[in-house]
Write an enzyme that holds these catalytic residues in place. Structure first.
Site, PDB file in Angstrom:
ATOM      1  N   GLU A 177       9.702  -9.505 -37.453  1.00  0.00           N
ATOM      2  CA  GLU A 177      11.015  -8.888 -37.590  1.00  0.00           C
ATOM      3  C   GLU A 177      11.134  -7.570 -36.831  1.00  0.00           C
ATOM      4  OE1 GLU A 177       9.451 -10.507 -39.941  1.00  0.00           O
ATOM      5  OE2 GLU A 177      10.839 -11.625 -41.218  1.00  0.00           O
ATOM      6  N   GLU A 193       7.847 -15.973 -45.142  1.00  0.00           N
ATOM      7  CA  GLU A 193       8.201 -15.418 -46.464  1.00  0.00           C
ATOM      8  C   GLU A 193       8.469 -16.528 -47.472  1.00  0.00           C
ATOM      9  OE1 GLU A 193      11.225 -12.830 -44.616  1.00  0.00           O
ATOM     10  OE2 GLU A 193      10.314 -11.214 -45.787  1.00  0.00           O
TER      11      GLU A 193
HETATM   12  N1  3HC Z   1      17.085 -17.750 -35.342  1.00  0.00           N
HETATM   13  C1  3HC Z   1      17.924 -18.374 -34.512  1.00  0.00           C
HETATM   14  N2  3HC Z   1      17.533 -18.979 -33.363  1.00  0.00           N
HETATM   15  C2  3HC Z   1      16.232 -18.924 -33.057  1.00  0.00           C
HETATM   16  C3  3HC Z   1      15.296 -18.284 -33.876  1.00  0.00           C
HETATM   17  C4  3HC Z   1      15.762 -17.686 -35.088  1.00  0.00           C
HETATM   18  N3  3HC Z   1      14.947 -17.080 -35.936  1.00  0.00           N
HETATM   19  N4  3HC Z   1      14.074 -18.398 -33.306  1.00  0.00           N
HETATM   20  C5  3HC Z   1      14.248 -19.084 -32.168  1.00  0.00           C
HETATM   21  N5  3HC Z   1      15.543 -19.410 -32.023  1.00  0.00           N
HETATM   22  C6  3HC Z   1      16.130 -20.221 -30.959  1.00  0.00           C
HETATM   23  C7  3HC Z   1      16.082 -19.558 -29.596  1.00  0.00           C
HETATM   24  O1  3HC Z   1      17.185 -18.743 -29.396  1.00  0.00           O
HETATM   25  C8  3HC Z   1      16.072 -20.759 -28.690  1.00  0.00           C
HETATM   26  O2  3HC Z   1      17.399 -21.242 -28.646  1.00  0.00           O
HETATM   27  P1  3HC Z   1      17.949 -22.009 -27.368  1.00  0.00           P
HETATM   28  O3  3HC Z   1      17.105 -23.228 -27.185  1.00  0.00           O
HETATM   29  O4  3HC Z   1      19.361 -22.269 -27.705  1.00  0.00           O
HETATM   30  O5  3HC Z   1      17.782 -21.036 -26.246  1.00  0.00           O
HETATM   31  C9  3HC Z   1      15.259 -21.787 -29.447  1.00  0.00           C
HETATM   32  O6  3HC Z   1      15.294 -21.360 -30.804  1.00  0.00           O
HETATM   33  C10 3HC Z   1      13.826 -21.909 -29.000  1.00  0.00           C
HETATM   34  O7  3HC Z   1      13.265 -20.612 -28.961  1.00  0.00           O
HETATM   35  P2  3HC Z   1      12.215 -20.215 -27.838  1.00  0.00           P
HETATM   36  O8  3HC Z   1      12.753 -20.532 -26.488  1.00  0.00           O
HETATM   37  O9  3HC Z   1      11.828 -18.808 -28.110  1.00  0.00           O
HETATM   38  O10 3HC Z   1      11.040 -21.239 -28.150  1.00  0.00           O
HETATM   39  P3  3HC Z   1       9.479 -21.010 -28.196  1.00  0.00           P
HETATM   40  O11 3HC Z   1       8.884 -22.297 -28.573  1.00  0.00           O
HETATM   41  O12 3HC Z   1       9.043 -20.321 -26.943  1.00  0.00           O
HETATM   42  O13 3HC Z   1       9.216 -19.957 -29.384  1.00  0.00           O
HETATM   43  C11 3HC Z   1       9.421 -19.013 -31.559  1.00  0.00           C
HETATM   44  C12 3HC Z   1       9.504 -20.292 -30.711  1.00  0.00           C
HETATM   45  C13 3HC Z   1       7.979 -18.511 -31.539  1.00  0.00           C
HETATM   46  C14 3HC Z   1       9.835 -19.348 -32.968  1.00  0.00           C
HETATM   47  C15 3HC Z   1      10.327 -17.943 -30.942  1.00  0.00           C
HETATM   48  O14 3HC Z   1      11.612 -18.501 -30.758  1.00  0.00           O
HETATM   49  C16 3HC Z   1      10.487 -16.713 -31.762  1.00  0.00           C
HETATM   50  O15 3HC Z   1       9.669 -15.813 -31.697  1.00  0.00           O
HETATM   51  N6  3HC Z   1      11.590 -16.643 -32.543  1.00  0.00           N
HETATM   52  C17 3HC Z   1      11.920 -15.492 -33.301  1.00  0.00           C
HETATM   53  C18 3HC Z   1      11.187 -15.493 -34.583  1.00  0.00           C
HETATM   54  C19 3HC Z   1      11.656 -14.357 -35.442  1.00  0.00           C
HETATM   55  O16 3HC Z   1      11.914 -13.259 -34.995  1.00  0.00           O
HETATM   56  N7  3HC Z   1      11.752 -14.644 -36.738  1.00  0.00           N
HETATM   57  C20 3HC Z   1      12.195 -13.669 -37.680  1.00  0.00           C
HETATM   58  C21 3HC Z   1      13.632 -13.851 -37.884  1.00  0.00           C
HETATM   59  S1  3HC Z   1      14.315 -12.587 -38.849  1.00  0.00           S
HETATM   60  C22 3HC Z   1      13.925 -13.032 -40.422  1.00  0.00           C
HETATM   61  O17 3HC Z   1      13.308 -14.014 -40.670  1.00  0.00           O
HETATM   62  C23 3HC Z   1      14.496 -12.109 -41.440  1.00  0.00           C
HETATM   63  C24 3HC Z   1      13.880 -12.295 -42.766  1.00  0.00           C
HETATM   64  O18 3HC Z   1      12.781 -11.438 -42.900  1.00  0.00           O
HETATM   65  C25 3HC Z   1      14.864 -12.004 -43.841  1.00  0.00           C
END
Ligand code: 3HC
Ligand code: NAI
Length: 692
Positions: free
Chosen positions: A125, A105
C-alpha cells in the site's frame, strides 16, 4: 459473479473470480460475505476454503474504487474480514500467485493459511501512498513479528511465499494441486476448536519503544515528501501498544487520511498511467507480435552503447556496428567499463557480467546485422547521416525486421521514406544514460505497422522500460515540452535570475535537477545545435541568446568542466561561476532589460506552466494519446517529482483555471509571444474540467 460459492463434500469453496488480479471490489466483497453466510447455514459444511481463480489469490482492494462511494460501500473490506474471522467454521485461505494488500489482509483474517511456493506476498500500500487499511498493520506484526512486519509494510516489498514457509504466516505449504491440498488441510482442521485468530496473539518485544523510535528516525530520512511511510510506523506501533480493536481504529483513521492526500492520488495516477501507456486504442491487445530474439544497434556512441546494454541485460544477443574500428573499440570498452562498475557495486555477479559482455559483439560490416529481428539506429543527429544508414539497412536487413531510430528530434516519417518498407520503421527514443533511464518514447510514424508498434511496446516491457507512444513532431512529447521550459529559463536569466536561483527554486519544487544543472549534464552544445536549426526553420520563435553566448565561450557543461557552472576535476558538484553570472548581467544590459527580483513562485510557475501549456497542445494535436502518457514521460524521463504526479496531473491539482489565469498574467510580461494558452487548456478550465 466475481466470487462464487460451491460445496465439495463437507467443505465450502469460495472462489474469487475478478480478473485480472481478483481485486476486492464491492461485488467480490459481497460474494465472500454471502459465501460465508451460506456455509454457516448448511450444517453439513464443516470448513470453508477461500481460493483465487486465475493468476493469484488477490492483488488487494480494487484501487480504481478509491475516492468513490463504492470503496466504502458495505460490506467494506474491514467488514468482510471481521465476518470471516468471526465464522464458527474454520476458514482457510489457499494462496497462489499473489496475495497483496487487502488480499493478504483477507488471508490474515482467516483462521488458517496454506500456500504454494512462488506466491508473491506483500502489503504494498505504501507504494500508492497509503497504508494497509484492513487490519494488515495490526495482524502482520502479530503473526510475523514486529521487525519483519514493519519492514514489509514500510517498504511495500514483495516476499516470496517460499521465504516465509517457516514462519507462522503459513500453516502448511502445498506441493501439489493447491485446491486439493487446501481441501485436505480443511478436513484436518475442521473440528479444531477454539479457532485460531491472529487478533488474539500478543506481541512480545522488549524495548519496543526504542526500536520504534529508531524505525521512525530511519523512515523519516527516506520518506521525503511522502507522508505514508511514517504513518505506517505509527500504525504498526499501535499493534504493540494498543488493544487490537483500538489499533484497528487508528489504522483506519490513518488510512482515510492518507487516501485523500495529493501524494497518494499522484502515486495511484502513476501506477495506472504506467499500465495504460501500453494500450493503444486502434491496436487490439491480440495484435500478433513479431518475434524479437536478436537485435542490432548502429552507432556505438553515448546512446548506442547504452541501448545495446538494454538488449544484453534482457538476454537478447546484439550486434553493434560502427564505421571505424577505433570507434567500435571505444564503444565496446565503455560498455565493459559500465558493467565492471556495476559488478564493483555488487549489483552484478561475475557470471552475469561474462554472459552480458558475451552477448554484445561488434562489427564494421552491415551484412552482419542482416538477420537481427530489430535494429536500432543511434548515429549522429543529422538527416543526411540517417538517410545513408536507413538506405543501407533497407538493403541488407531481412524482411520483417523492425527498423528503429533513436533520433531525438528528426522526422520519423522522413526517415521511414528512405526505405521501401515504412511499415517496419518506428522511433525508439531512449534517454541518456540509456541503460539506466526508465523512459522509452515510442514514435509511431504515419505508416508504422500496428504489429510493429505492438511489438515495440512489448519489447519495452522485456527491457524493463516504460514505453510511451508519441506521434511524430519536432522533439516528440518530452523534448518538445522541455523546449518551452528551457526557453522560459533563458528568459528568466535575462529578466533578473541567475542559474543557481532558478535551479534551486525548481529543485525545491521537487525536480531531481534544475534546468541549468540538467543542461550542463546533457551538454549545452546539444541545445545550441538544435537552436541553430530552429533559427532557420522557425525564425518566428524567440529565444534568449544567453545560452548561445555561453556556448560561444566553449562552456558545454560537465564535459568541458565549465557550463552554466564551474566544475572541478573528479567532482560533479556545480559551483556558481562569476564569469557566467557577469555575462548574464551584461547581456541584460546589452539588450536593454532592467533586471528585477524574481520570486521563486514565479520561476516555478513559468517553468512548469510552460510544460503544461505545451502538453495541452500536444494532447490536442493527438501527439500524445492521453494526459497520463505525458505525465509518464515526465516522471520517468525528466525527473518531475513523483509526489506531484506529472505536469498535467499537477495542473489538475492546482486547478486549470488558476493555470490559465497565471498564463494570462505572464503574457503581460516581456515575452507575451510565449504565453498563448492552448485552446484545450482554456476550454477545460472554462468547463471546470481536468486533464485526467
Ligand atoms: N486494483 C485494481 N486494479 C489492479 C490492481 C488493484 N489492486 N492490481 C492490479 N490491477 C490491474 C492493473 O491495473 C492491470 O490492469 P490492466 O490490465 O487493465 O492494465 C492489471 O490489473 C494487471 O496488473 P499488472 O500489469 O501490474 O500485472 P502484473 O502481473 O505485472 O502484476 C500485481 C500483478 C503484482 C498484482 C500488480 O498489479 C500490483 O502490484 N498491483 C497492485 C497491488 C496493490 O497495490 N495492492 C494493494 C491495493 S490497496 C489495498 O489493498 C488497500 C487495503 O489495504 C485496504
Ligand atoms: P554520439 O556522437 O555519442 O554517437 C554517435 C555514434 O554514431 C558515433 O560513435 C559515430 O561514430 C557513429 N556513427 C556516425 N555515423 C555512423 C554511420 N554512418 N554508421 C555507423 N556509425 C555511425 O551520439 P549520441 O549522443 O549517442 O546520439 C546518437 C543518436 O541518439 C542521435 O540521433 C541523438 O539525437 C540521439 N539521442 C541522444 C541523446 C543524448 O543524450 N546524447 C538522448 C536521446 C537520443
Amino acid at each position: 459473479m466475481t466470487a462464487t460459492y460451491r460445496e465439495q463434500g463437507d467443505i465450502a469453496v469460495i472462489t474469487l473470480n475478478n480478473p485480472p488480479v481478483n481485486g476486492l471490489g464491492h461485488a467480490t466483497r459481497t460474494g465472500i460475505v454471502e459465501g460465508i453466510a451460506k456455509a454457516a447455514e448448511n450444517t453439513a459444511i464443516k470448513a470453508v476454503v477461500i481460493i483465487g481463480e486465475g493468476r493469484g489469490f488477490s492483488g488487494g482492494a480494487d484501487i480504481r474504487e478509491f475516492n468513490t462511494p463504492k470503496a466504502m460501500q458495505e460490506p467494506s473490506l474491514m467488514t468482510v474480514i471481521s465476518i470471516v474471522e468471526a465464522s464458527d467454521k474454520p476458514v482457510i485461505a489457499a494462496i497462489h500467485g499473489v496475495a497483496m494488500g487487502g488480499g493478504l489482509e483477507l488471508a490474515l483474517g482467516c483462521h488458517y493459511r496454506v500456500a504454494v511456493a512462488g506466491a508473491q506476498i506483500a502489503l504494498p500500500e505504501v507504494n500508492i501512498g497509503i497504508l494497509p487499511g484492513a487490519g494488515g498493520t495490526q495482524r502482520l506484526p502479530r503473526i510475523l513479528g514486529l521487525e519483519p512486519a514493519l519492514n514489509m509494510i514500510v517498504s511495500g516489498k514483495t516476499v516470496m511465499s517460499d521465504k516465509l514457509a517457516s514462519t507462522k504466516l503459513f500453516d502448511q505449504m502445498i506441493t501439489g494441486d493447491l485446491l486439493e491440498g487446501a481441501l485436505a488441510f480443511a478436513k484436518k482442521v475442521s473440528d479444531a476448536r477454539p479457532l485460531p485468530k491472529i487478533r488474539d496473539i500478543k506481541i512480545n518485544y522488549p524495548n519496543a519503544d526504542g526500536y520504534l523510535q529508531f524505525a521512525r528516525n530511519t523512515v523519516r530520512v527516506v520518506a521525503g515528501p511522502f507522508p505514508a511511510p511514517l504513518k505506517c510506523v505509527d500504525a504498526v506501533a499501535a499493534s504493540v501498544k494498543m488493544k487490537f480493536d483500538d489499533g484497528l481504529n487508528l489504522e483506519r483513521n490513518l488510512f482515510l487520511e492518507l487516501v485523500q492526500t495529493t501524494e497518494s492520488k499522484a502515486l495511484r495516477h502513476a501506477f495506472f498511467g504506467e499500465r495504460t501507456a501500453s494500450k493503444v486504442p486502434d491496436v487490439p491487445s491480440d495484435t500478433p507480435l513479431r518475434t524479437i530474439k536478436s537485435a542490432a544497434v548502429v552507432g556505438a556512441g553515448t546512446m548506442g552503447g547504452g541501448i545495446a546494454m538494454n538488449f544484453a541485460n534482457a538476454g537478447i544477443p546484439v550486434k553493434l556496428l560502427e564505421m571505424k574500428q577505433e570507434a567500435l573499440d571505444k564503444g565496446l570498452a565503455t560498455i565493459r567499463k559500465n558493467y565492471e562498475n556495476t559488478m564493483k557495486k555488487g549489483r552484478l555477479t561475475q557470471e552475469q557480467f561474462d554472459k552480458r559482455v558475451a552477448l554484445i559483439t561488434g562489427t564494421l560490416v552491415y551484412e552482419d546485422l542482416a538477420q537481427a529481428d530489430i535494429v536500432v539506429e543511434a548515429v549522429f543527429e543529422d538527416m543526411g547521416v540517417k538517410e545513408t544508414v536507413f538506405k543501407k539497412l533497407d538493403e541488407v536487413m531481412k524482411q520483417g525486421a523492425i527498423l528503429a531510430s533513436n533520433t531525438s528530434t528528426l522526422d520519423v516519417d522522413k526517415i521511414a521514406a528512405f526505405t521501401k518498407r515504412p511499415q517496419d520503421v518506428i522511433g525508439t527514443h531512449f534517454f541518456s544514460p540509456a541503460n539506466v533511464m526508465k523512459l522509452l518514447e515510442i514514435v509511431r510514424g504515419a505508416k508504422t505497422g500496428k504489429d510493429v508498434l505492438a511489438t515495440t511496446l512489448a519489447l519495452s516491457k522485456t527491457i524493463k522500460k516504460t514505453g510511451v507512444v508519441s506521434g511524430v513532431c519536432d522533439g516528440f512529447i518530452g523534448n518538445r515540452m522541455v523546449e518551452q521550459y528551457i526557453r522560459q529559463a533563458g528568459f528568466l536569466l535575462e529578466e533578473g535570475c541567475l542559474p543557481e536561483q532558478v535551479d534551486k527554486a525548481v529543485e525545491k519544487f521537487g525536480f531531481a535537477m534544475g534546468p541549468f544543472r540538467m543542461s550542463d549534464l546533457a551538454g549545452n552544445d546539444i541545445g545550441w545545435y538544435i537552436r541553430k536549426r530552429r533559427y532557420v526553420e522557425k525564425p518566428e520563435v524567440t529565444y534568449s541568446k544567453v545560452a548561445d553566448l555561453l556556448c560561444e565561450k566553449g562552456r558545454f557543461g560537465q564535459k568541458t568542466s565549465a557550463g552554466w557552472y564551474d566544475y572541478k576535476a573528479g567532482d560533479r558538484k556545480a559551483y556558481a561561476s562569476t564569469e557566467v553570472n557577469t555575462m548574464i548581467i551584461d547581456h541584460s544590459k546589452a539588450i536593454g532589460i532592467e533586471r528585477r527580483k524574481v520570486s521563486d513562485k514565479e520561476i516555478v510557475e513559468r517553468l512548469v506552466y510552460a510544460l503544461v501549456n505545451e502538453g495541452a497542445l500536444i494532447l490536442e494535436e493527438g501527439i500524445a494519446m492521453r494526459a497520463s502518457d505525458i505525465d509518464m514521460v515526465y516522471l520517468t524521463g525528466y525527473g518531475f517529482p513523483l509526489f506531484r504526479g506529472g505536469p498535467m496531473f499537477y495542473a489538475d491539482t492546482v486547478g486549470l483555471s488558476n493555470v490559465v489565469m497565471a498564463i494570462h498574467s505572464y503574457a503581460k510580461g516581456s515575452h507575451s509571444e510565449a504565453w498563448t494558452p492552448a485552446p484545450l487548456l482554456t476550454k477545460l478550465a472554462h468547463e471546470g474540467k481536468t486533464f485526467s
